[in-house]
Design a protein around this motif. Structure first.
Motif, PDB file in Angstrom:
ATOM      1  N   ILE A   6      12.434 -40.211 -14.857  1.00 33.32           N
ATOM      2  CA  ILE A   6      12.263 -38.827 -14.409  1.00 33.32           C
ATOM      3  C   ILE A   6      12.639 -38.702 -12.769  1.00 33.32           C
ATOM      4  CG2 ILE A   6      10.528 -37.114 -13.699  1.00 33.32           C
ATOM      5  CD1 ILE A   6       8.629 -38.346 -16.044  1.00 33.32           C
ATOM      6  N   GLY A   7      12.337 -39.619 -11.942  1.00 31.96           N
ATOM      7  CA  GLY A   7      12.732 -39.696 -10.679  1.00 31.96           C
ATOM      8  C   GLY A   7      14.241 -39.675 -10.284  1.00 31.96           C
ATOM      9  N   VAL A   8      14.967 -40.528 -11.114  1.00 28.19           N
ATOM     10  CA  VAL A   8      16.826 -40.536 -11.287  1.00 28.19           C
ATOM     11  C   VAL A   8      17.074 -39.278 -11.822  1.00 28.19           C
ATOM     12  CG1 VAL A   8      18.506 -41.775 -11.926  1.00 28.19           C
ATOM     13  CG2 VAL A   8      16.405 -42.972 -11.183  1.00 28.19           C
ATOM     14  N   THR A   9      16.447 -38.723 -12.902  1.00 32.90           N
ATOM     15  CA  THR A   9      17.027 -37.592 -13.651  1.00 32.90           C
ATOM     16  C   THR A   9      16.985 -36.408 -12.528  1.00 32.90           C
ATOM     17  OG1 THR A   9      16.040 -38.406 -15.590  1.00 32.90           O
ATOM     18  CG2 THR A   9      16.654 -35.926 -15.408  1.00 32.90           C
ATOM     19  N   ILE A  10      15.819 -35.995 -11.830  1.00 31.84           N
ATOM     20  CA  ILE A  10      15.750 -34.987 -10.710  1.00 31.84           C
ATOM     21  C   ILE A  10      16.889 -35.223  -9.629  1.00 31.84           C
ATOM     22  CG2 ILE A  10      14.449 -34.118  -9.040  1.00 31.84           C
ATOM     23  CD1 ILE A  10      12.018 -34.752 -10.903  1.00 31.84           C
ATOM     24  N   TYR A  11      16.906 -36.637  -9.306  1.00 31.10           N
ATOM     25  CA  TYR A  11      17.685 -36.962  -8.340  1.00 31.10           C
ATOM     26  C   TYR A  11      19.380 -36.503  -8.882  1.00 31.10           C
ATOM     27  CZ  TYR A  11      20.456 -39.629  -4.899  1.00 31.10           C
ATOM     28  OH  TYR A  11      21.241 -40.210  -3.902  1.00 31.10           O
ATOM     29  N   ASP A  12      19.635 -36.963  -9.911  1.00 34.38           N
ATOM     30  CA  ASP A  12      21.100 -36.854 -10.375  1.00 34.38           C
ATOM     31  C   ASP A  12      21.177 -35.260 -10.741  1.00 34.38           C
ATOM     32  OD1 ASP A  12      21.443 -39.185 -10.389  1.00 34.38           O
ATOM     33  OD2 ASP A  12      21.958 -39.638 -12.466  1.00 34.38           O
ATOM     34  N   GLY A  13      20.101 -34.539 -11.143  1.00 34.60           N
ATOM     35  CA  GLY A  13      20.182 -33.211 -11.221  1.00 34.60           C
ATOM     36  C   GLY A  13      20.472 -32.478 -10.147  1.00 34.60           C
ATOM     37  N   HIS A  14      20.019 -32.755  -8.902  1.00 32.76           N
ATOM     38  CA  HIS A  14      20.363 -32.174  -7.799  1.00 32.76           C
ATOM     39  C   HIS A  14      21.882 -32.391  -7.223  1.00 32.76           C
ATOM     40  CE1 HIS A  14      16.634 -30.119  -6.749  1.00 32.76           C
ATOM     41  NE2 HIS A  14      15.919 -31.188  -7.086  1.00 32.76           N
ATOM     42  N   LYS A  15      22.286 -33.406  -7.706  1.00 34.69           N
ATOM     43  CA  LYS A  15      23.556 -33.747  -7.129  1.00 34.69           C
ATOM     44  C   LYS A  15      24.603 -33.080  -7.976  1.00 34.69           C
ATOM     45  CE  LYS A  15      22.744 -36.935  -4.275  1.00 34.69           C
ATOM     46  NZ  LYS A  15      23.292 -36.803  -2.651  1.00 34.69           N
ATOM     47  N   VAL A  16      24.202 -32.625  -9.244  1.00 32.46           N
ATOM     48  CA  VAL A  16      25.197 -31.822 -10.323  1.00 32.46           C
ATOM     49  C   VAL A  16      25.238 -30.653  -9.522  1.00 32.46           C
ATOM     50  CG1 VAL A  16      25.515 -31.134 -12.187  1.00 32.46           C
ATOM     51  CG2 VAL A  16      24.709 -33.203 -12.192  1.00 32.46           C
ATOM     52  N   ASP A  17      26.539 -30.011  -9.784  1.00 33.61           N
ATOM     53  CA  ASP A  17      26.824 -28.739  -9.427  1.00 33.61           C
ATOM     54  C   ASP A  17      26.112 -27.756 -10.277  1.00 33.61           C
ATOM     55  OD1 ASP A  17      27.873 -26.128  -8.826  1.00 33.61           O
ATOM     56  OD2 ASP A  17      29.815 -26.496  -9.115  1.00 33.61           O
ATOM     57  N   ARG A  18      25.085 -27.133 -10.019  1.00 26.88           N
ATOM     58  CA  ARG A  18      24.308 -26.411 -10.893  1.00 26.88           C
ATOM     59  C   ARG A  18      24.894 -25.388 -11.461  1.00 26.88           C
ATOM     60  NH1 ARG A  18      21.224 -29.524 -12.448  1.00 26.88           N
ATOM     61  NH2 ARG A  18      19.971 -27.891 -13.491  1.00 26.88           N
ATOM     62  N   GLN A  19      26.031 -24.700 -10.962  1.00 24.80           N
ATOM     63  CA  GLN A  19      26.659 -23.754 -11.626  1.00 24.80           C
ATOM     64  C   GLN A  19      27.302 -24.026 -12.786  1.00 24.80           C
ATOM     65  OE1 GLN A  19      26.615 -20.515 -10.605  1.00 24.80           O
ATOM     66  NE2 GLN A  19      25.169 -21.337  -8.772  1.00 24.80           N
ATOM     67  N   THR A  20      27.452 -25.471 -12.916  1.00 18.94           N
ATOM     68  CA  THR A  20      28.186 -25.882 -14.146  1.00 18.94           C
ATOM     69  C   THR A  20      27.442 -26.220 -15.307  1.00 18.94           C
ATOM     70  OG1 THR A  20      28.235 -28.176 -13.392  1.00 18.94           O
ATOM     71  CG2 THR A  20      30.111 -26.970 -12.732  1.00 18.94           C
ATOM     72  N   VAL A  21      26.132 -26.153 -15.085  1.00 21.36           N
ATOM     73  CA  VAL A  21      25.167 -26.651 -16.200  1.00 21.36           C
ATOM     74  C   VAL A  21      24.804 -25.303 -17.025  1.00 21.36           C
ATOM     75  CG1 VAL A  21      22.800 -27.534 -16.486  1.00 21.36           C
ATOM     76  CG2 VAL A  21      24.073 -28.338 -14.487  1.00 21.36           C
ATOM     77  N   SER A  22      24.984 -25.582 -18.336  1.00 24.04           N
ATOM     78  CA  SER A  22      24.949 -24.646 -19.195  1.00 24.04           C
ATOM     79  C   SER A  22      23.763 -24.977 -20.231  1.00 24.04           C
ATOM     80  CB  SER A  22      26.214 -24.264 -20.103  1.00 24.04           C
ATOM     81  OG  SER A  22      25.888 -23.390 -21.235  1.00 24.04           O
ATOM     82  N   TYR A  23      22.887 -24.083 -20.692  1.00 23.75           N
ATOM     83  CA  TYR A  23      21.660 -24.162 -21.433  1.00 23.75           C
ATOM     84  C   TYR A  23      21.914 -23.606 -22.779  1.00 23.75           C
ATOM     85  CZ  TYR A  23      19.517 -25.688 -17.146  1.00 23.75           C
ATOM     86  OH  TYR A  23      19.218 -26.506 -15.929  1.00 23.75           O
ATOM     87  N   SER A  24      23.124 -22.967 -23.111  1.00 23.62           N
ATOM     88  CA  SER A  24      23.498 -22.357 -24.294  1.00 23.62           C
ATOM     89  C   SER A  24      23.539 -23.339 -25.506  1.00 23.62           C
ATOM     90  CB  SER A  24      24.764 -21.328 -24.246  1.00 23.62           C
ATOM     91  OG  SER A  24      25.809 -22.182 -23.889  1.00 23.62           O
ATOM     92  N   LEU A  25      23.324 -22.985 -26.662  1.00 25.46           N
ATOM     93  CA  LEU A  25      23.478 -23.828 -28.025  1.00 25.46           C
ATOM     94  C   LEU A  25      24.916 -24.136 -28.133  1.00 25.46           C
ATOM     95  CD1 LEU A  25      20.345 -22.591 -30.020  1.00 25.46           C
ATOM     96  CD2 LEU A  25      20.759 -24.416 -28.403  1.00 25.46           C
ATOM     97  N   GLN A  26      25.232 -25.468 -28.393  1.00 24.99           N
ATOM     98  CA  GLN A  26      26.600 -25.609 -28.520  1.00 24.99           C
ATOM     99  C   GLN A  26      26.979 -25.728 -30.191  1.00 24.99           C
ATOM    100  OE1 GLN A  26      29.013 -25.721 -25.713  1.00 24.99           O
ATOM    101  NE2 GLN A  26      26.887 -25.197 -24.639  1.00 24.99           N
ATOM    102  N   GLY A  27      28.403 -25.235 -30.266  1.00 24.18           N
ATOM    103  CA  GLY A  27      28.914 -25.304 -31.689  1.00 24.18           C
ATOM    104  C   GLY A  27      28.863 -24.277 -32.624  1.00 24.18           C
ATOM    105  N   SER A  28      29.304 -24.361 -33.692  1.00 24.80           N
ATOM    106  CA  SER A  28      29.423 -23.288 -34.586  1.00 24.80           C
ATOM    107  C   SER A  28      27.794 -22.949 -35.212  1.00 24.80           C
ATOM    108  CB  SER A  28      30.378 -23.675 -35.977  1.00 24.80           C
ATOM    109  OG  SER A  28      29.895 -24.882 -36.576  1.00 24.80           O
ATOM    110  N   THR A  29      27.808 -21.891 -35.972  1.00 28.38           N
ATOM    111  CA  THR A  29      26.527 -21.440 -36.667  1.00 28.38           C
ATOM    112  C   THR A  29      25.706 -22.826 -37.342  1.00 28.38           C
ATOM    113  OG1 THR A  29      26.971 -19.188 -36.481  1.00 28.38           O
ATOM    114  CG2 THR A  29      25.019 -19.837 -37.796  1.00 28.38           C
ATOM    115  N   ALA A  30      26.679 -23.312 -38.300  1.00 28.66           N
ATOM    116  CA  ALA A  30      26.336 -24.305 -38.995  1.00 28.66           C
ATOM    117  C   ALA A  30      25.807 -25.472 -38.397  1.00 28.66           C
ATOM    118  CB  ALA A  30      27.441 -24.865 -40.103  1.00 28.66           C
TER     119      ALA A  30
END
Length: 464
Positions: A214-238
């Protein structure tokens, strides 16, 4: 002479003494009380004493459920469902399995007899078909779980190795074999209670893994450009539909515990009270680790999160190595817990027919070696970790952890006296059984589809 024979002779002598001395002297009644107390706290059929406390129950339950192989895929499951459905499925799964675990613990002596294994509990409620159904699901869950976590342990060992030897020649398959050899050694321990200190270490490793990751995940998350992080579902409908199905199976797997009665059979009296406290304490650890890692992992990497969260982490490297060490230690105990239902089948038929400690040890070494070779071979040949997790959760754990407890409690007639509360319990149990029956079907469909896709992409014994 076996322990069982000695216990039998001891019991006969105690009864004879009690009858000879008579009830008037008071000595006979004392002998009878001592004998009954010994039987009360002895493990059925083994001649061993039930010595487990609620803390031991917590260690065992936390080790079987809260393994890194179970909750490391949860961020990916959330990414396949999205925030609303993902979080609600995670919270609902936690509450449903905690409730179901308490139901199973409450059925320990539902008809006046102690039911020391899951399959015997099922037989007492549903008859022979219940015995064989649970035996089948238990074996599927145990085998599937151990294949999946074997792959995860091998991956963690390889990650540690590559940190120190980036160009080293060893592959994933080498580490799967190494882990299998280590588990073969642990398999020579006689029963679940003998693993209590191993599982205590594993529980602390669970907390260590969760905290570090959890600690490393939060640390890496702050290092990532937050503008590039997407939470939309990926792929076709199927693709979205199959990913969602697969994610439901993954969440079901993450709460898998197919051997609660076997754990309860190691508890001293009062077994029910100790089990209630142990299960609740274990779920406290689960809530702290599962929910945080799932949500922080999805927050940090969004739709790009990997099926095994450690694969998404990059810096600092030493903390990732530490997380992988915690993962291997915890998985080693979880693997052992899930071996035990399979070992029990061999032990009932073979060890009891053998005479002498050496003969029993050789028989145990033989069938544990066969088991470990089989599991290691499958894990090395098809290292599709995420797909095994989903199909194991759908086919093995969902019936055992959600459907059966709800139906068995109703069938056993363990309903509250008050009418309104009785109606609420009936509705809740039927809702859990119905919904998770659908989850089992959907999870199986999603897992089979992705396994078919992976087989097209990878070769057998592929080094991932």
């Amino acid at each position: 002479m076996t322990q069982m024979a000695l216990m039998h002779i001891f019991t006969e002598k105690t009864v004879t003494t009690a009858r000879t001395t008579g009830g008037d002297s008071g000595d006979g009644s004392k002998e009878e009380e001592v004998r009954e107390l010994g039987e009360e706290n002895s493990v059925a059929g083994s001649g061993q004493q039930r010595k487990g406390t609620w803390k031991h129950a917590a260690f065992h339950v936390a080790t079987t459920i809260a393994t890194p192989a179970a909750y490391a895929p949860l961020p990916y499951a959330l990414a396949s469902l999205g925030w609303p459905l993902g979080v609600s499925s995670l919270v609902g799964g936690t509450l449903a399995t905690w409730y179901s675990s308490l139901l199973i613990a409450s059925l320990w002596e539902w008809n006046g007899k102690k039911h020391t294994t899951y399959r015997h509990l099922a037989e007492s409620i549903f008859g022979s078909w219940g015995y064989w159904s649970i035996a089948c699901f238990q074996q599927l869950a145990s085998l599937g779980n151990n294949i999946a976590i074997h792959i995860a342990a091998g991956s963690s060992l390889k990650s540690i190795y590559k940190h120190y030897h980036p160009d080293g020649p060893l592959t994933l398959q080498h580490f799967i074999i190494i882990f299998g050899a280590f588990e073969l050694v642990l398999s020579q321990l006689p029963d679940i209670h003998s693993l209590r200190w191993v599982n205590a270490l594993c529980t602390f490793s669970t907390i260590g893994f969760a905290g570090t990751t959890i600690g490393v995940t939060i640390y890496d998350g702050h290092k990532v450009d937050r503008q590039t992080v997407s939470y939309s579902l990926q792929g076709s409908t199927a693709s979205k539909v199959f990913k969602a199905f697969n994610a439901l199976g993954t969440i079901a797997f993450s709460f898998g515990d197919a051997i609660l009665p076997e754990i309860q059979n190691t508890m001293r009296e009062p077994a029910k009270k100790n089990m209630y406290k142990g299960v609740s304490a274990a779920y406290g650890v689960i809530v702290l680790s599962y929910w945080q890692l799932a949500c922080w992992g999805y927050w940090a990497f969004g739709s790009d999160v990997q099926p095994y969260i450690l694969s998404s982490l990059t810096i600092p490297r030493w903390t990732i190595v530490m997380a992988n060490i915690f993962a291997v230690v915890q998985i080693s105990g979880c693997f052992q817990i899930y071996c035990r239902p399979t070992y029990a089948y061999f032990e009932d038929g073979l060890i009891r027919e053998s005479n002498g400690h050496i003969a029993n040890s050789l028989v145990r070494l033989l069938f544990t070696s066969i088991y470990m070779v089989l599991i290691t071979l499958i894990a090395a040949a098809m290292p599709f970790f995420g797909d095994f997790v989903s199909i194991c959760g759908a086919v093995g754990f969902t019936p055992l952890d959600f459907i059966f407890p709800a139906i068995a409690f109703l069938r056993a007639g363990k309903l509250p006296k008050y009418a309104k509360l009785r109606i609420l319990v009936i509705f809740l149990n039927l809702a859990i059984a119905t919904w998770f029956s659908a989850v089992a079907v959907m999870g199986c469909i999603g897992a089979v589809r992705f396994i078919a896709e992976d087989i097209k992409t990878y070769k057998f014994f592929h080094d991932i």
